[in-house]
Design a protein around this motif. Structure first.
Motif, PDB file in Angstrom:
ATOM      1  N   LEU A  54       0.828  -1.206   0.000  1.00 50.87           N
ATOM      2  CA  LEU A  54       0.000   0.000   0.000  1.00 50.87           C
ATOM      3  C   LEU A  54       0.859   1.253   0.000  1.00 50.87           C
ATOM      4  O   LEU A  54       1.917   1.304   0.637  1.00 50.87           O
ATOM      5  CB  LEU A  54      -0.910   0.005   1.220  1.00 50.87           C
ATOM      6  CG  LEU A  54      -1.958  -1.106   1.316  1.00 50.87           C
ATOM      7  CD1 LEU A  54      -2.597  -1.106   2.702  1.00 50.87           C
ATOM      8  CD2 LEU A  54      -3.017  -0.945   0.234  1.00 50.87           C
ATOM      9  N   SER A  55       0.384   2.295  -0.663  1.00 48.00           N
ATOM     10  CA  SER A  55       1.149   3.542  -0.709  1.00 48.00           C
ATOM     11  C   SER A  55       1.284   4.162   0.678  1.00 48.00           C
ATOM     12  O   SER A  55       2.315   4.762   1.002  1.00 48.00           O
ATOM     13  CB  SER A  55       0.475   4.534  -1.663  1.00 48.00           C
ATOM     14  OG  SER A  55      -0.857   4.823  -1.233  1.00 48.00           O
ATOM     15  N   ASN A 208      -4.471   3.113   8.891  1.00 45.91           N
ATOM     16  CA  ASN A 208      -5.883   3.301   8.534  1.00 45.91           C
ATOM     17  C   ASN A 208      -5.970   3.541   7.030  1.00 45.91           C
ATOM     18  O   ASN A 208      -6.465   4.571   6.580  1.00 45.91           O
ATOM     19  CB  ASN A 208      -6.480   4.491   9.286  1.00 45.91           C
ATOM     20  CG  ASN A 208      -6.688   4.232  10.758  1.00 45.91           C
ATOM     21  OD1 ASN A 208      -7.499   3.410  11.153  1.00 45.91           O
ATOM     22  ND2 ASN A 208      -5.923   4.933  11.594  1.00 45.91           N
ATOM     23  N   ASP A 209      -5.464   2.613   6.225  1.00 48.55           N
ATOM     24  CA  ASP A 209      -5.368   2.836   4.782  1.00 48.55           C
ATOM     25  C   ASP A 209      -6.744   2.996   4.152  1.00 48.55           C
ATOM     26  O   ASP A 209      -7.742   2.433   4.614  1.00 48.55           O
ATOM     27  CB  ASP A 209      -4.614   1.682   4.117  1.00 48.55           C
ATOM     28  CG  ASP A 209      -5.322   0.357   4.292  1.00 48.55           C
ATOM     29  OD1 ASP A 209      -6.101  -0.017   3.388  1.00 48.55           O
ATOM     30  OD2 ASP A 209      -5.103  -0.300   5.322  1.00 48.55           O
ATOM     31  N   ALA A 210      -6.775   3.754   3.073  1.00 52.84           N
ATOM     32  CA  ALA A 210      -8.042   4.075   2.409  1.00 52.84           C
ATOM     33  C   ALA A 210      -8.723   2.850   1.826  1.00 52.84           C
ATOM     34  O   ALA A 210      -9.959   2.801   1.745  1.00 52.84           O
ATOM     35  CB  ALA A 210      -7.778   5.109   1.304  1.00 52.84           C
ATOM     36  N   ALA A 211      -7.958   1.857   1.415  1.00 57.53           N
ATOM     37  CA  ALA A 211      -8.542   0.655   0.808  1.00 57.53           C
ATOM     38  C   ALA A 211      -9.119  -0.314   1.844  1.00 57.53           C
ATOM     39  O   ALA A 211      -9.814  -1.264   1.480  1.00 57.53           O
ATOM     40  CB  ALA A 211      -7.493  -0.067  -0.035  1.00 57.53           C
ATOM     41  N   ALA A 216      -9.268  -5.156   7.269  1.00 59.73           N
ATOM     42  CA  ALA A 216      -9.542  -6.577   6.994  1.00 59.73           C
ATOM     43  C   ALA A 216      -8.552  -7.470   7.732  1.00 59.73           C
ATOM     44  O   ALA A 216      -8.919  -8.532   8.252  1.00 59.73           O
ATOM     45  CB  ALA A 216      -9.482  -6.830   5.494  1.00 59.73           C
ATOM     46  N   PHE A 217      -7.296  -7.051   7.775  1.00 61.46           N
ATOM     47  CA  PHE A 217      -6.255  -7.794   8.493  1.00 61.46           C
ATOM     48  C   PHE A 217      -6.590  -7.895   9.967  1.00 61.46           C
ATOM     49  O   PHE A 217      -6.497  -8.975  10.581  1.00 61.46           O
ATOM     50  CB  PHE A 217      -4.916  -7.080   8.276  1.00 61.46           C
ATOM     51  CG  PHE A 217      -3.770  -7.612   9.066  1.00 61.46           C
ATOM     52  CD1 PHE A 217      -3.184  -8.828   8.751  1.00 61.46           C
ATOM     53  CD2 PHE A 217      -3.234  -6.871  10.119  1.00 61.46           C
ATOM     54  CE1 PHE A 217      -2.098  -9.309   9.470  1.00 61.46           C
ATOM     55  CE2 PHE A 217      -2.153  -7.342  10.842  1.00 61.46           C
ATOM     56  CZ  PHE A 217      -1.580  -8.566  10.518  1.00 61.46           C
ATOM     57  N   ASN A 218      -6.989  -6.781  10.569  1.00 62.17           N
ATOM     58  CA  ASN A 218      -7.332  -6.770  11.985  1.00 62.17           C
ATOM     59  C   ASN A 218      -8.570  -7.623  12.258  1.00 62.17           C
ATOM     60  O   ASN A 218      -8.585  -8.471  13.163  1.00 62.17           O
ATOM     61  CB  ASN A 218      -7.568  -5.322  12.424  1.00 62.17           C
ATOM     62  CG  ASN A 218      -7.418  -5.117  13.926  1.00 62.17           C
ATOM     63  OD1 ASN A 218      -6.951  -5.989  14.650  1.00 62.17           O
ATOM     64  ND2 ASN A 218      -7.805  -3.947  14.396  1.00 62.17           N
ATOM     65  N   LEU A 219      -9.606  -7.456  11.458  1.00 63.90           N
ATOM     66  CA  LEU A 219     -10.850  -8.204  11.671  1.00 63.90           C
ATOM     67  C   LEU A 219     -10.714  -9.683  11.332  1.00 63.90           C
ATOM     68  O   LEU A 219     -11.515 -10.510  11.802  1.00 63.90           O
ATOM     69  CB  LEU A 219     -11.972  -7.576  10.844  1.00 63.90           C
ATOM     70  CG  LEU A 219     -12.439  -6.199  11.335  1.00 63.90           C
ATOM     71  CD1 LEU A 219     -13.329  -5.530  10.298  1.00 63.90           C
ATOM     72  CD2 LEU A 219     -13.165  -6.312  12.668  1.00 63.90           C
ATOM     73  N   ASN A 220      -9.695 -10.043  10.546  1.00 69.34           N
ATOM     74  CA  ASN A 220      -9.474 -11.459  10.266  1.00 69.34           C
ATOM     75  C   ASN A 220      -9.166 -12.250  11.535  1.00 69.34           C
ATOM     76  O   ASN A 220      -9.374 -13.455  11.590  1.00 69.34           O
ATOM     77  CB  ASN A 220      -8.329 -11.640   9.262  1.00 69.34           C
ATOM     78  CG  ASN A 220      -8.057 -13.106   8.967  1.00 69.34           C
ATOM     79  OD1 ASN A 220      -8.911 -13.819   8.443  1.00 69.34           O
ATOM     80  ND2 ASN A 220      -6.868 -13.572   9.327  1.00 69.34           N
ATOM     81  N   LEU A 221      -8.695 -11.552  12.559  1.00 70.12           N
ATOM     82  CA  LEU A 221      -8.460 -12.220  13.833  1.00 70.12           C
ATOM     83  C   LEU A 221      -9.763 -12.779  14.397  1.00 70.12           C
ATOM     84  O   LEU A 221      -9.804 -13.896  14.933  1.00 70.12           O
ATOM     85  CB  LEU A 221      -7.821 -11.231  14.809  1.00 70.12           C
ATOM     86  CG  LEU A 221      -7.136 -11.763  16.062  1.00 70.12           C
ATOM     87  CD1 LEU A 221      -6.197 -12.907  15.767  1.00 70.12           C
ATOM     88  CD2 LEU A 221      -6.393 -10.626  16.754  1.00 70.12           C
ATOM     89  N   LEU A 222     -10.845 -12.005  14.256  1.00 69.20           N
ATOM     90  CA  LEU A 222     -12.157 -12.517  14.686  1.00 69.20           C
ATOM     91  C   LEU A 222     -12.634 -13.634  13.764  1.00 69.20           C
ATOM     92  O   LEU A 222     -13.210 -14.628  14.225  1.00 69.20           O
ATOM     93  CB  LEU A 222     -13.182 -11.379  14.698  1.00 69.20           C
ATOM     94  CG  LEU A 222     -12.867 -10.156  15.562  1.00 69.20           C
ATOM     95  CD1 LEU A 222     -14.059  -9.204  15.578  1.00 69.20           C
ATOM     96  CD2 LEU A 222     -12.459 -10.559  16.972  1.00 69.20           C
ATOM     97  N   ALA A 223     -12.383 -13.481  12.466  1.00 68.30           N
ATOM     98  CA  ALA A 223     -12.766 -14.529  11.526  1.00 68.30           C
ATOM     99  C   ALA A 223     -12.009 -15.820  11.813  1.00 68.30           C
ATOM    100  O   ALA A 223     -12.559 -16.924  11.680  1.00 68.30           O
ATOM    101  CB  ALA A 223     -12.509 -14.061  10.088  1.00 68.30           C
TER     102      ALA A 223
END
Length: 321
Positions: A54-55, A208-211, A216-223
């Motif tokens: 990511l930029s 807090n990237d715009a995309a 998604a990476f953080n919430l994947n912990l719950l997944a």
């Protein structure tokens, strides 16, 4: 030598790293928290690789540029026939910069908790460096590593990129640096990447990237809890939140509950209030002198440091007395 991409990875036990136990305890505490070491299942590892492109996420790009500009200096006095030990190797992309500068290495030992990342890295590196003995080890690098016996006497240079040291509190960082010093043995060296203090706006943009990839990476912990621990998290009822804690000098990542709700994990019911947070990661930022002091507390000698022109990131060379 291990050059067969299908051969099983070497594995050591993971002290105190049982996923179910850590999740149960972490979510039962008054201030809920989950360990960042559980981010890196196969999905989390892939998402993190996406983050590094990511930029906004300058860390990987700038550290790679520093390593590329100074690889010859890093490799200059390395004796023949040693081994490079990478702690938390992941995809081993930045490692190639050092491997290219160290053609006389006898072995590369990649230590990581992610089997998928190790398999992918071994396959790629084996084709690029066919004469190099590549030894992936599935292990938690925060504990001592038992090296294969045939490598035990080789001179060691450690590599710990990505400012992963920032995920630890200063006290925990000193403990890890002591473990690494012991693991690399007397006269060993450690090349370590450390993110620098800077304008908080630059830091917040990186986490807090715009995309929404970091979200998604953080919430994947719950997944992952849902997949592996019979969890019932509704990911739409939680959101990613990153802040800069100026007093502590760190980025903090949290997952926030958007409503009052109950979640089950392995039959255990866990209550969340609207606005309640799960603290998932810290990322401490250091001034150069501040980190060198930390390293000295762990018994290292801070020898050299390399920076980019904008002083966003630092790569330190530590040597063991």
């Amino acid at each position: 030598m291990i050059r067969d991409a299908a051969r099983p990875l070497e594995r050591f036990s993971f002290p105190d790293s049982d996923f179910a136990l850590d999740v149960s305890q972490g979510l039962s505490n008054p201030h809920k928290a989950l360990s960042p070491r559980f981010f890196y299942d196969s999905i989390g590892s892939a998402l993190f690789e996406e983050i590094t492109q990511l930029s906004e996420y300058y860390l990987t790009r700038v550290e790679g540029a520093i390593l590329g500009a100074h690889a010859a200096e890093i490799a200059y006095d390395e004796p023949l026939g040693g081994m490079l030990v990478e702690f938390g190797s992941g995809s081993s992309r930045k490692t190639e910069i050092l491997l290219d500068a160290l053609p006389s290495l006898a072995a590369y030992v990649a230590v990581d908790v992610s089997e998928s990342a190790l398999y992918e890295a071994r396959s790629r590196l084996a084709s690029r460096y066919p004469s190099l003995d590549i030894r992936p080890i599935v292990a938690d690098f925060s504990y001592p590593i038992d090296y294969p016996l045939d490598l035990a006497e080789l001179h060691r240079i450690g590599f710990f990129p990505g400012s992963t040291i920032g995920n630890l509190t200063p006290h925990e960082a000193v403990r890890l640096l002591v473990v690494m010093r012991n693991s690399l043995a007397r006269s060993g060296r450690l090349i370590i990447g450390v993110d620098l203090k800077k304008d908080p706006r630059r830091l917040l943009a990186a986490y807090n990237d715009a995309a929404g990839v970091t979200a998604a990476f953080n919430l994947n912990l719950l997944a992952r809890i849902n997949r592996e621990l019979a969890g019932s998290f509704d990911l739409k009822a939680f959101r990613h939140h990153a802040i800069y804690n100026a007093h502590e000098g760190r980025i903090e990542m949290h997952i926030i509950s958007l409503k009052d709700q109950s979640v089950t994990v392995l039959g255990q019911q866990i209550e969340f209030r609207a606005g309640e947070r799960i603290h998932t990661e810290n990322s401490y930022k250091y001034a150069v002198e501040q980190f060198q002091g930390l390293a000295r507390s762990a018994g290292w000698i801070a020898r050299r440091v390399w920076l980019d022109e904008d002083r966003l990131f630092s790569v330190h060379e530590l040597i063991s007395p």
